[in-house]
Enzyme design. Structure first.
Site, PDB file in Angstrom:
ATOM      1  N   TYR A 140      -9.117  -4.889  -1.782  1.00 49.07           N
ATOM      2  CA  TYR A 140      -7.710  -4.893  -2.187  1.00 49.07           C
ATOM      3  C   TYR A 140      -7.384  -6.170  -2.964  1.00 49.07           C
ATOM      4  O   TYR A 140      -6.982  -7.181  -2.374  1.00 49.07           O
ATOM      5  CB  TYR A 140      -6.804  -4.825  -0.952  1.00 49.07           C
ATOM      6  CG  TYR A 140      -6.799  -3.511  -0.183  1.00 49.07           C
ATOM      7  CD1 TYR A 140      -7.458  -2.374  -0.653  1.00 49.07           C
ATOM      8  CD2 TYR A 140      -6.107  -3.403   1.016  1.00 49.07           C
ATOM      9  CE1 TYR A 140      -7.431  -1.183   0.060  1.00 49.07           C
ATOM     10  CE2 TYR A 140      -6.066  -2.208   1.731  1.00 49.07           C
ATOM     11  CZ  TYR A 140      -6.737  -1.108   1.241  1.00 49.07           C
ATOM     12  OH  TYR A 140      -6.699   0.073   1.954  1.00 49.07           O
ATOM     13  N   LYS A 171     -13.633   1.035  -0.181  1.00 41.36           N
ATOM     14  CA  LYS A 171     -12.330   1.679  -0.069  1.00 41.36           C
ATOM     15  C   LYS A 171     -11.369   1.050  -1.082  1.00 41.36           C
ATOM     16  O   LYS A 171     -11.237  -0.174  -1.137  1.00 41.36           O
ATOM     17  CB  LYS A 171     -11.798   1.480   1.350  1.00 41.36           C
ATOM     18  CG  LYS A 171     -10.413   2.043   1.549  1.00 41.36           C
ATOM     19  CD  LYS A 171      -9.972   1.919   2.981  1.00 41.36           C
ATOM     20  CE  LYS A 171      -8.543   2.397   3.100  1.00 41.36           C
ATOM     21  NZ  LYS A 171      -8.052   2.384   4.460  1.00 41.36           N
TER      22      LYS A 171
HETATM   23  P1  FBP Z   1      -3.116   4.156   4.700  1.00 41.86           P
HETATM   24  O1  FBP Z   1      -3.893   5.391   4.367  1.00 41.86           O
HETATM   25  O2  FBP Z   1      -2.038   4.416   5.722  1.00 41.86           O
HETATM   26  O3  FBP Z   1      -2.601   3.471   3.455  1.00 41.86           O
HETATM   27  O4  FBP Z   1      -4.134   3.169   5.401  1.00 41.86           O
HETATM   28  C1  FBP Z   1      -5.063   2.460   4.635  1.00 41.86           C
HETATM   29  C2  FBP Z   1      -5.007   0.998   4.966  1.00 41.86           C
HETATM   30  O5  FBP Z   1      -6.002   0.297   4.260  1.00 41.86           O
HETATM   31  C3  FBP Z   1      -5.125   0.703   6.456  1.00 41.86           C
HETATM   32  O6  FBP Z   1      -6.465   0.711   6.870  1.00 41.86           O
HETATM   33  C4  FBP Z   1      -4.444  -0.629   6.551  1.00 41.86           C
HETATM   34  O7  FBP Z   1      -3.838  -0.826   7.780  1.00 41.86           O
HETATM   35  C5  FBP Z   1      -3.379  -0.542   5.509  1.00 41.86           C
HETATM   36  O8  FBP Z   1      -3.761   0.459   4.584  1.00 41.86           O
HETATM   37  C6  FBP Z   1      -3.173  -1.854   4.818  1.00 41.86           C
HETATM   38  O9  FBP Z   1      -2.401  -1.651   3.682  1.00 41.86           O
HETATM   39  P2  FBP Z   1      -1.681  -2.856   2.959  1.00 41.86           P
HETATM   40  O10 FBP Z   1      -2.661  -3.991   2.910  1.00 41.86           O
HETATM   41  O11 FBP Z   1      -1.355  -2.328   1.593  1.00 41.86           O
HETATM   42  O12 FBP Z   1      -0.480  -3.170   3.777  1.00 41.86           O
END
Ligand code: FBP
Length: 251
Positions: A140, A171
């Site tokens: 991310y 992911k």
């Molecule tokens: P979702 O499918 O609900 O978006 O979950 C994916 C995820 O990566 C979770 O594993 C994590 O808790 C969350 O999104 C974190 O998202 P962000 O960093 O955008 O708050």
């Protein structure tokens, strides 16, 4: 080397690390209970479930024979507002004790702390592979200088980072665009690392038809599946949407 779990071509993995990442406000009365989520994942034959160490230690043992576990080793809260950093508080040893198939780790490339996370990820990956576990990287890009973390060029970079760091499953997020444009972007993403397994995060809850459309475009472009939380367990009927998603991913 990772185990056979990571040799699969298609994945439908349920994420449930939101209690740490976002707090209990993501949950309803039902989904606040990890048993409800584990029951859903096991009965619907998800490929695996992602849990944090605390939840896994308390709730996973009685589901151990029913659903594979990916233990999420790091995480941060959204109470923290600084430059993104998330270091491990869970361990490969704990993952082994819980008989997990793999471990998960979020990386924030673009943060001023990226090198700390890369270093720790590298060490965890080595240890996990020595023990026969796979490693899932949540890649991310985030930080002061990342203006739009779902910009297609940023997501392509995320995929390449996952490949460079040696993740068994990468992911990524996706941009909210209409189906034709999205499919083209997924095709471009696929070409960045053709031999790397890629799964999509679900993101904030969107309309069910829209979410199914996103998955359809991704699968048609050769993306390997989803690692999803809110768009499943915040759905009116998590069981029904799971059936729909399964049809798209597994046919
Ligand atoms: P979702 O499918 O609900 O978006 O979950 C994916 C995820 O990566 C979770 O594993 C994590 O808790 C969350 O999104 C974190 O998202 P962000 O960093 O955008 O708050």
């Amino acid at each position: 080397m990772a185990n056979d779990f990571f040799l699969q071509e298609k994945f439908l993995i349920l994420a449930y690390d939101h209690g740490l990442e976002h707090g209990p406000s993501d949950f309803s009365e039902k989904t606040l209970d990890p048993n409800f989520i584990l029951e859903l994942a096991s009965s619907q034959e998800f490929s695996a479930i992602v849990l944090t160490p605390g939840v896994a230690q308390k709730y996973y043992p009685k589901f151990q024979s029913k659903i594979p576990l990916i233990l999420k080793l790091n995480g941060k809260t959204n109470l923290y507002q600084g430059e993104p950093i998330s270091l491990a508080y869970g361990s490969v040893e704990l993952a082994c004790r819980l008989q997990a198939v793999g471990v998960g780790y979020t990386l924030y490339p673009g943060s001023k702390y990226e090198s700390l996370m890369f270093k720790e990820f590298g060490e965890i990956k080595e240890k996990a592979h020595q023990k026969g576990l796979g490693v899932v990287a949540w890649v991310y890009p985030r930080g002061k200088f990342i203006r739009n973390e779902t910009d297609p060029e940023i997501i392509k970079y995320a995929v390449r980072i996952g490949l460079e760091l040696g993740a068994d499953l990468v992911k990524i997020k996706y941009p909210l665009l209409e189906a034709v444009a999205l499919k083209k972007i997924f095709e471009e993403i696929r070409k960045i690392a053709p031999e790397t397994k890629i799964v999509l995060a679900g993101g904030k809850k969107i309309k069910e038809e829209e979410f199914l459309e996103v998955i359809k475009s991704a699968i048609e472009a050769g993306i390997n599946g989803v690692l999803v939380g809110r768009n499943v367990w915040q759905a009116e009927n998590p069981y029904l949407i799971t059936q729909e998603i399964k049809k798209i991913i597994f046919g």
